[in-house]
Design a protein around this motif. Structure first.
Motif, PDB file in Angstrom:
ATOM      1  N   LYS A 180      71.807  -7.761 -46.571  1.00 14.88           N
ATOM      2  CA  LYS A 180      70.641  -7.600 -47.179  1.00 14.88           C
ATOM      3  C   LYS A 180      69.848  -6.467 -46.256  1.00 14.88           C
ATOM      4  CE  LYS A 180      66.412  -9.978 -48.651  1.00 14.88           C
ATOM      5  NZ  LYS A 180      66.553  -9.479 -49.901  1.00 14.88           N
ATOM      6  N   THR A 181      69.756  -6.476 -44.867  1.00 13.51           N
ATOM      7  CA  THR A 181      69.055  -5.330 -44.303  1.00 13.51           C
ATOM      8  C   THR A 181      69.712  -4.103 -44.581  1.00 13.51           C
ATOM      9  OG1 THR A 181      68.962  -7.204 -42.441  1.00 13.51           O
ATOM     10  CG2 THR A 181      68.385  -4.744 -41.942  1.00 13.51           C
ATOM     11  N   GLY A 182      70.958  -3.903 -44.594  1.00 13.14           N
ATOM     12  CA  GLY A 182      71.636  -2.518 -44.823  1.00 13.14           C
ATOM     13  C   GLY A 182      71.007  -1.968 -46.286  1.00 13.14           C
ATOM     14  N   ILE A 183      71.044  -2.831 -47.314  1.00 19.06           N
ATOM     15  CA  ILE A 183      70.798  -2.492 -48.782  1.00 19.06           C
ATOM     16  C   ILE A 183      69.306  -2.341 -48.445  1.00 19.06           C
ATOM     17  CG2 ILE A 183      70.450  -3.317 -50.972  1.00 19.06           C
ATOM     18  CD1 ILE A 183      73.071  -4.899 -50.573  1.00 19.06           C
ATOM     19  N   ASN A 184      68.433  -2.920 -47.947  1.00 15.38           N
ATOM     20  CA  ASN A 184      66.899  -2.809 -47.823  1.00 15.38           C
ATOM     21  C   ASN A 184      66.799  -1.250 -47.308  1.00 15.38           C
ATOM     22  OD1 ASN A 184      66.411  -5.142 -49.096  1.00 15.38           O
ATOM     23  ND2 ASN A 184      66.036  -6.237 -47.271  1.00 15.38           N
ATOM     24  N   ILE A 185      67.407  -0.801 -46.198  1.00 12.51           N
ATOM     25  CA  ILE A 185      67.224   0.207 -45.577  1.00 12.51           C
ATOM     26  C   ILE A 185      67.777   1.465 -46.626  1.00 12.51           C
ATOM     27  CG2 ILE A 185      68.352   1.736 -43.887  1.00 12.51           C
ATOM     28  CD1 ILE A 185      68.523  -0.461 -41.875  1.00 12.51           C
ATOM     29  N   MET A 186      68.756   1.221 -47.321  1.00  8.18           N
ATOM     30  CA  MET A 186      69.050   2.242 -48.171  1.00  8.18           C
ATOM     31  C   MET A 186      68.171   2.768 -49.409  1.00  8.18           C
ATOM     32  SD  MET A 186      71.988   3.845 -47.709  1.00  8.18           S
ATOM     33  CE  MET A 186      72.278   4.639 -49.349  1.00  8.18           C
ATOM     34  N   THR A 187      67.634   1.203 -49.761  1.00  9.41           N
ATOM     35  CA  THR A 187      66.627   1.521 -50.923  1.00  9.41           C
ATOM     36  C   THR A 187      65.132   2.114 -50.586  1.00  9.41           C
ATOM     37  OG1 THR A 187      67.489  -0.706 -51.811  1.00  9.41           O
ATOM     38  CG2 THR A 187      65.110  -0.034 -52.448  1.00  9.41           C
ATOM     39  N   ARG A 188      64.798   1.978 -49.319  1.00  8.39           N
ATOM     40  CA  ARG A 188      63.733   2.391 -48.799  1.00  8.39           C
ATOM     41  C   ARG A 188      63.849   4.122 -48.447  1.00  8.39           C
ATOM     42  NH1 ARG A 188      63.003  -2.654 -45.469  1.00  8.39           N
ATOM     43  NH2 ARG A 188      61.001  -3.550 -46.222  1.00  8.39           N
ATOM     44  N   LEU A 189      64.797   4.547 -48.063  1.00  7.20           N
ATOM     45  CA  LEU A 189      65.310   5.747 -47.872  1.00  7.20           C
ATOM     46  C   LEU A 189      65.297   6.548 -49.420  1.00  7.20           C
ATOM     47  CD1 LEU A 189      68.100   6.113 -45.417  1.00  7.20           C
ATOM     48  CD2 LEU A 189      65.811   6.608 -44.957  1.00  7.20           C
ATOM     49  N   MET A 190      66.063   6.002 -50.323  1.00  9.58           N
ATOM     50  CA  MET A 190      65.921   6.380 -51.575  1.00  9.58           C
ATOM     51  C   MET A 190      64.513   6.612 -52.318  1.00  9.58           C
ATOM     52  SD  MET A 190      68.884   7.247 -52.647  1.00  9.58           S
ATOM     53  CE  MET A 190      70.488   7.123 -52.521  1.00  9.58           C
ATOM     54  N   GLY A 191      63.492   5.393 -51.819  1.00  7.23           N
ATOM     55  CA  GLY A 191      62.196   5.558 -52.325  1.00  7.23           C
ATOM     56  C   GLY A 191      61.448   6.602 -51.507  1.00  7.23           C
ATOM     57  N   LEU A 192      61.807   7.076 -50.581  1.00  3.33           N
ATOM     58  CA  LEU A 192      61.048   8.140 -49.768  1.00  3.33           C
ATOM     59  C   LEU A 192      61.301   9.286 -50.320  1.00  3.33           C
ATOM     60  CD1 LEU A 192      59.256   8.983 -47.581  1.00  3.33           C
ATOM     61  CD2 LEU A 192      61.146   9.046 -46.041  1.00  3.33           C
ATOM     62  N   ILE A 193      62.617   9.467 -50.870  1.00  4.29           N
ATOM     63  CA  ILE A 193      63.159  10.653 -51.521  1.00  4.29           C
ATOM     64  C   ILE A 193      62.351  10.888 -52.964  1.00  4.29           C
ATOM     65  CG2 ILE A 193      64.940  11.852 -52.616  1.00  4.29           C
ATOM     66  CD1 ILE A 193      66.562  10.610 -50.372  1.00  4.29           C
ATOM     67  N   LEU A 194      62.483   9.814 -53.510  1.00  3.78           N
ATOM     68  CA  LEU A 194      61.752   9.704 -54.847  1.00  3.78           C
ATOM     69  C   LEU A 194      60.364   9.993 -54.880  1.00  3.78           C
ATOM     70  CD1 LEU A 194      62.228   8.901 -57.848  1.00  3.78           C
ATOM     71  CD2 LEU A 194      61.917   6.585 -57.361  1.00  3.78           C
ATOM     72  N   ALA A 195      59.532   9.523 -53.929  1.00  9.01           N
ATOM     73  CA  ALA A 195      58.221   9.637 -53.917  1.00  9.01           C
ATOM     74  C   ALA A 195      57.914  11.029 -53.711  1.00  9.01           C
ATOM     75  CB  ALA A 195      57.431   8.947 -52.507  1.00  9.01           C
ATOM     76  N   ALA A 196      58.635  11.890 -52.994  1.00  7.93           N
ATOM     77  CA  ALA A 196      58.322  13.379 -52.777  1.00  7.93           C
ATOM     78  C   ALA A 196      58.608  13.936 -54.008  1.00  7.93           C
ATOM     79  CB  ALA A 196      59.257  13.936 -51.785  1.00  7.93           C
ATOM     80  N   LEU A 197      59.662  13.544 -54.766  1.00  8.89           N
ATOM     81  CA  LEU A 197      60.100  14.226 -56.266  1.00  8.89           C
ATOM     82  C   LEU A 197      58.987  13.845 -57.253  1.00  8.89           C
ATOM     83  CD1 LEU A 197      63.898  13.597 -56.110  1.00  8.89           C
ATOM     84  CD2 LEU A 197      62.612  15.920 -55.997  1.00  8.89           C
ATOM     85  N   ALA A 198      58.507  12.658 -57.231  1.00  9.95           N
ATOM     86  CA  ALA A 198      57.278  12.233 -57.952  1.00  9.95           C
ATOM     87  C   ALA A 198      56.108  13.254 -58.158  1.00  9.95           C
ATOM     88  CB  ALA A 198      56.929  10.634 -58.004  1.00  9.95           C
ATOM     89  N   VAL A 199      55.620  13.372 -56.565  1.00  7.62           N
ATOM     90  CA  VAL A 199      54.477  14.234 -56.421  1.00  7.62           C
ATOM     91  C   VAL A 199      54.806  15.573 -56.918  1.00  7.62           C
ATOM     92  CG1 VAL A 199      53.075  15.286 -54.705  1.00  7.62           C
ATOM     93  CG2 VAL A 199      53.920  12.792 -54.377  1.00  7.62           C
ATOM     94  N   GLU A 200      55.978  16.150 -56.999  1.00  9.52           N
ATOM     95  CA  GLU A 200      56.295  17.425 -57.395  1.00  9.52           C
ATOM     96  C   GLU A 200      56.276  17.365 -59.024  1.00  9.52           C
ATOM     97  OE1 GLU A 200      60.289  19.819 -57.214  1.00  9.52           O
ATOM     98  OE2 GLU A 200      59.309  19.770 -55.412  1.00  9.52           O
TER      99      GLU A 200
END
Length: 217
Positions: A180-200
């Motif tokens: 669960k911890t590993g999946i959560n970390i991957m999800t957070r990393l993807m979320g950070l990338i998505l946030a930057a793309l969303a602002v753009e």
């Protein structure tokens, strides 16, 4: 920067939003008690349904916007906001498209126990491909200036489908290795990338609605 569709950003955005790894726990939960044949069928149907959602959005999304008289600039702002909300959900280690409430989950479990397929709902819609995914595909379809660019966008649906099939087929090993911890970390990393793309995406839409903002930049 060219006005044509960027060939990398759509794929990065789609992979970040869909993020099949984050849906692995849901897949394991919903397919408890399934035979190997039923599980394989669910994997194939989920992957194919994800492709269909992306392909239809790419090919018909702009026509639907024109039918309702919605400008692409307005859709970019709204879609970008939706992406930003999804990214915030992912930063909290939740799937981007997870909008299924407790009642819907229970209803789905009942259907699954009766033999009904859960591959399309809720695995594909809304967990894998929901409003955020559809908005992303439509926004990038508008940037496609050539037929081959649109074909590539549809092709990214195949990539997402293959990634989904792979993740679901290896659900048990992935859950054991990452936990669960590993999946959560991957999800957070993807979320950070998505946030930057969303602002753009939002900035691009606001620049079209209010050209003066481009001069200020």
């Amino acid at each position: 920067m060219s006005t044509s569709m960027d060939l990398i950003k759509p794929l990065v955005t789609l992979v970040a939003i869909v993020n099949p790894l984050a849906i692995v726990p849901f897949f394991i939960h919903y397919t408890q008690g399934y035979s190997d044949a039923q599980r394989r069928h669910t994997v194939r149907m989920s992957a194919f349904s994800a492709f269909v959602v992306i392909a239809v959005s790419a090919l018909l999304g702009l026509q639907l916007l024109a039918f309702f008289g919605i400008s692409i600039a307005s859709f970019q702002v709204g879609g970008g906001l939706l992406l930003l909300m999804s990214s915030l959900s992912m930063l909290n280690a939740k799937p981007a498209e997870s909008k299924t409430n407790v009642e819907e989950l229970r209803a789905t479990e009942v259907k699954a126990s009766m033999g009904a397929s859960i591959a399309v709902v809720p695995l594909t819609i809304p967990l894998l491909t929901g409003p955020a995914t559809i908005s992303t595909v439509v926004i990038y379809a508008d940037k496609a200036q050539h037929l081959w660019e649109l074909a590539i966008l549809v092709g990214y649906g195949v990539v997402v489908a293959l990634a989904t099939a792979l993740a679901f087929s290896l659900a048990q090993p992935i859950a054991r290795v990452l936990g669960k911890t590993g999946i959560n970390i991957m999800t957070r990393l993807m979320g950070l990338i998505l946030a930057a793309l969303a602002v753009e995406v939002m900035a691009d839409g606001l620049g079209k609605l209010f050209p003066i903002l481009n001069k200020l930049g």
